[in-house]
Design an enzyme around this catalytic site. Sequence first.
Site, mmCIF file in Angstrom:
data_model
loop_
_atom_site.group_PDB
_atom_site.id
_atom_site.type_symbol
_atom_site.label_atom_id
_atom_site.label_comp_id
_atom_site.label_asym_id
_atom_site.label_seq_id
_atom_site.Cartn_x
_atom_site.Cartn_y
_atom_site.Cartn_z
ATOM 1 C CG ASN A 69 -5.343 16.918 14.323
ATOM 2 O OD1 ASN A 69 -6.331 16.247 14.001
ATOM 3 N ND2 ASN A 69 -5.439 18.087 14.940
ATOM 4 C CE LYS A 95 -5.871 20.589 12.533
ATOM 5 N NZ LYS A 95 -5.610 22.016 12.606
ATOM 6 C CG HIS A 151 -7.000 20.767 18.284
ATOM 7 N ND1 HIS A 151 -7.442 21.895 17.631
ATOM 8 C CD2 HIS A 151 -5.843 20.405 17.674
ATOM 9 C CE1 HIS A 151 -6.575 22.186 16.665
ATOM 10 N NE2 HIS A 151 -5.604 21.292 16.668
ATOM 11 C CD GLU A 165 -8.558 23.177 14.307
ATOM 12 O OE1 GLU A 165 -8.895 21.993 14.117
ATOM 13 O OE2 GLU A 165 -7.586 23.705 13.740
ATOM 14 C CD GLU A 215 -1.622 21.618 18.150
ATOM 15 O OE1 GLU A 215 -1.064 21.033 17.224
ATOM 16 O OE2 GLU A 215 -2.849 21.707 18.255
ATOM 17 N N GLY A 242 -2.556 26.090 11.147
ATOM 18 C CA GLY A 242 -3.180 26.199 9.832
ATOM 19 C C GLY A 242 -2.910 27.511 9.119
ATOM 20 C CB SER A 263 2.383 26.299 10.381
ATOM 21 O OG SER A 263 1.076 26.826 10.176
HETATM 22 P P1 PGA Z 1 -1.389 22.579 11.352
HETATM 23 O O1 PGA Z 1 -2.306 22.004 12.519
HETATM 24 O O2 PGA Z 1 -0.139 21.721 11.296
HETATM 25 O O3 PGA Z 1 -2.205 22.471 10.115
HETATM 26 O O4 PGA Z 1 -1.058 23.994 11.710
HETATM 27 C C1 PGA Z 1 -1.751 21.528 13.704
HETATM 28 C C2 PGA Z 1 -2.853 21.131 14.661
HETATM 29 O O5 PGA Z 1 -3.893 21.814 14.705
HETATM 30 O O6 PGA Z 1 -2.712 20.134 15.392
#
Ligand code: PGA
Length: 246
Positions: free
Chosen positions: A9, A11, A94, A96, A166, A172, A208
Amino acid sequence: MKKLHLIGNLKMNLSKQELEPYFKELATVAQNTEQTVGVCVPFVYLPLAQTYLQNSKVLYGAQNMSNQISGAFTGEISASMLQDFGTQLVILGHSERRQLFGETDKMVNQKVLKALEENLTPILCVGETLQQRAEGKTKELVTQQLQAGLQGVNAANLQKMYIAYEPIWAIGTGKSASATDAEQVIDVIKQWLQQNKGATTNVLYGGSLKPSNAQELLRVPNIDGGLIGGASLNATQFADIINTQL
Ligand code: PGA
């Protein structure tokens, strides 16, 4: 060996210039593995993904789409527009999008149904905040998100999509869930799916996930792969995750 599904992903990261070598490297990595490899890119790079990846084993996708078919929805992108560029995957709901852009379970559900109608493979994201976890509400929250997000999705359709667990506190932050925590929630997800939909599907872990913890997490029997943010931005690092020895 179990087959893993490893989906990046990106982003809102990477430029056109950076993506060209990235796609080429990822195509080579995918060619040399039995695992399913995918990458979800910013909308505007879907034509570039199509150019570089359509004849490769890498699945490519978007990170969101509209819950509407067409019309006066300034700034939105429809499922059929994604289809126009050979898009295969689409991340939906997601955290976010839910937290920063106000997406509700209802909107996410409409998106899931539209994506399935257009033969896209939705990746439905669910997961709890740190506070919800501390209050012991993880199971309740995740099953609520499944209940709402999968309304009208039958067993056959469910098997055409992914669920991504998640935990929001792990996204993140550099601090992933432990293998045990991830396994417990993914067990809850799979049991809920079996009981309520009469089928399960591939469930990914996200938050992460990186080369240093990939083996511990990906060898958990009920984790079918990963949705990878930060660590997917560098093709070599992403390749290390894809090539994890279980
Ligand atoms: P991350 O993000 O691996 O940077 O924690 C995962 C995601 O939001 O899909």
